[in-house]
Design a protein around this motif. Structure first.
Motif, PDB file in Angstrom:
ATOM      1  N   ASN A 157      51.395  36.133  52.986  1.00 51.87           N
ATOM      2  CA  ASN A 157      50.088  35.542  53.280  1.00 51.87           C
ATOM      3  C   ASN A 157      49.054  36.662  53.311  1.00 51.87           C
ATOM      4  N   VAL A 158      47.869  36.372  52.827  1.00 52.72           N
ATOM      5  CA  VAL A 158      46.820  37.387  52.708  1.00 52.72           C
ATOM      6  C   VAL A 158      45.777  37.146  53.794  1.00 52.72           C
ATOM      7  N   SER A 159      45.431  38.209  54.514  1.00 56.99           N
ATOM      8  CA  SER A 159      44.424  38.069  55.571  1.00 56.99           C
ATOM      9  C   SER A 159      43.027  38.040  54.962  1.00 56.99           C
ATOM     10  N   GLY A 160      42.102  37.437  55.671  1.00 55.17           N
ATOM     11  CA  GLY A 160      40.722  37.355  55.199  1.00 55.17           C
ATOM     12  C   GLY A 160      40.120  38.729  54.946  1.00 55.17           C
ATOM     13  N   SER A 161      40.542  39.730  55.704  1.00 48.50           N
ATOM     14  CA  SER A 161      39.995  41.078  55.525  1.00 48.50           C
ATOM     15  C   SER A 161      40.452  41.716  54.215  1.00 48.50           C
ATOM     16  N   GLN A 162      41.537  41.222  53.632  1.00 45.54           N
ATOM     17  CA  GLN A 162      42.014  41.744  52.351  1.00 45.54           C
ATOM     18  C   GLN A 162      41.250  41.158  51.170  1.00 45.54           C
ATOM     19  N   ILE A 163      40.577  40.029  51.385  1.00 48.30           N
ATOM     20  CA  ILE A 163      39.836  39.370  50.313  1.00 48.30           C
ATOM     21  C   ILE A 163      38.523  40.113  50.108  1.00 48.30           C
ATOM     22  N   LYS A 164      38.327  40.621  48.908  1.00 53.54           N
ATOM     23  CA  LYS A 164      37.162  41.457  48.599  1.00 53.54           C
ATOM     24  C   LYS A 164      36.019  40.688  47.967  1.00 53.54           C
ATOM     25  N   GLY A 165      36.306  39.556  47.363  1.00 48.13           N
ATOM     26  CA  GLY A 165      35.232  38.781  46.761  1.00 48.13           C
ATOM     27  C   GLY A 165      35.748  37.678  45.870  1.00 48.13           C
ATOM     28  N   LYS A 166      34.817  36.930  45.324  1.00 49.00           N
ATOM     29  CA  LYS A 166      35.104  35.762  44.486  1.00 49.00           C
ATOM     30  C   LYS A 166      34.722  36.075  43.043  1.00 49.00           C
ATOM     31  N   ILE A 167      35.606  35.714  42.118  1.00 51.56           N
ATOM     32  CA  ILE A 167      35.327  35.899  40.698  1.00 51.56           C
ATOM     33  C   ILE A 167      34.303  34.843  40.280  1.00 51.56           C
ATOM     34  N   TRP A 168      33.240  35.282  39.593  1.00 53.24           N
ATOM     35  CA  TRP A 168      32.218  34.323  39.178  1.00 53.24           C
ATOM     36  C   TRP A 168      31.913  34.350  37.688  1.00 53.24           C
ATOM     37  N   LEU A 169      32.368  35.408  36.972  1.00 54.53           N
ATOM     38  CA  LEU A 169      32.049  35.485  35.554  1.00 54.53           C
ATOM     39  C   LEU A 169      33.110  36.282  34.813  1.00 54.53           C
ATOM     40  N   ARG A 170      33.540  35.753  33.647  1.00 53.55           N
ATOM     41  CA  ARG A 170      34.356  36.557  32.733  1.00 53.55           C
ATOM     42  C   ARG A 170      33.376  37.191  31.755  1.00 53.55           C
ATOM     43  N   MET A 171      33.363  38.537  31.719  1.00 51.63           N
ATOM     44  CA  MET A 171      32.448  39.286  30.853  1.00 51.63           C
ATOM     45  C   MET A 171      33.049  39.590  29.497  1.00 51.63           C
ATOM     46  N   LEU A 172      34.279  40.038  29.514  1.00 49.98           N
ATOM     47  CA  LEU A 172      34.949  40.449  28.287  1.00 49.98           C
ATOM     48  C   LEU A 172      36.302  39.774  28.177  1.00 49.98           C
TER      49      LEU A 172
END
Length: 183
Positions: A157-172
């Motif tokens: 299980n992953v703690s909230g503090s390990q989550i760095k952000g949300k993916i919002w765009l594929r660039m390449l």
């Protein structure tokens, strides 16, 4: 003489305004890149068909400063070994997650997942009901049979503090440029 002097002042004023505009645009672009543009290179095939190995995606670092992660968000988290991984949130804090008969159950009810996600032939740690803590999330890769995720003890299980952000765009690659939305 005053005519030329006035024209020089106007040119100088125009030039200074132009420089100020450029500085403002650069500052705004820097803010956008800092807030919404952390580049992540996807490694491996655990997120197929959404992402292939080598795809470059942008992560929004601020989204979870103002809100909580949601079910089916595609996120970046930092593992214990400091590597960054991309996975999809399936279980939320306080829920009980279990995988049986190739299906995911949340609090005893079958989870209706978005179409196109892989089947789950290996339940791993989720073979028995797993109660998530107050700040814990259960993550799975979209390519379930080829993903190292919360089903395995090296991730768990992953703690909230390990989550760095949300993916919002594929660039390449550019031919696959697209906004990424939670399903």
């Amino acid at each position: 003489m005053d005519f030329y002097h006035s024209e020089d002042n106007n040119r100088l004023r125009h030039f200074v305004n132009w420089i100020v505009d450029i500085v403002v645009v650069i500052a705004f672009a820097w803010f956008l890149v800092y807030a919404y543009g952390t580049q992540i290179v996807v490694a491996g095939h655990s997120m197929l068909p959404l992402f292939a190995s080598g795809d470059v995606v942008l992560m929004d670092r601020l989204s979870y400063d103002f809100g909580k992660p949601d079910r089916f968000d595609v996120i970046v988290f930092q593992r214990e070994d400091q590597k960054m991984n991309v996975k999809r949130i399936v279980g939320l804090p306080g829920e009980t997650v279990q995988i049986k008969n190739d299906e995911i159950y949340i609090n005893g009810e079958k989870l209706e997942e978005p179409a196109g996600l892989g089947r789950i032939s290996l339940a791993g740690l989720a073979e028995k009901p797993m109660k998530l803590g107050e700040e814990e999330y259960f993550l799975l890769g979209d390519n379930r049979d080829s993903s190292e995720d919360s089903r395995f003890s090296n991730i768990g299980n992953v703690s909230g503090s390990q989550i760095k952000g949300k993916i919002w765009l594929r660039m390449l690659p550019l031919v696959k440029l697209e906004l990424i939305r939670s399903k």
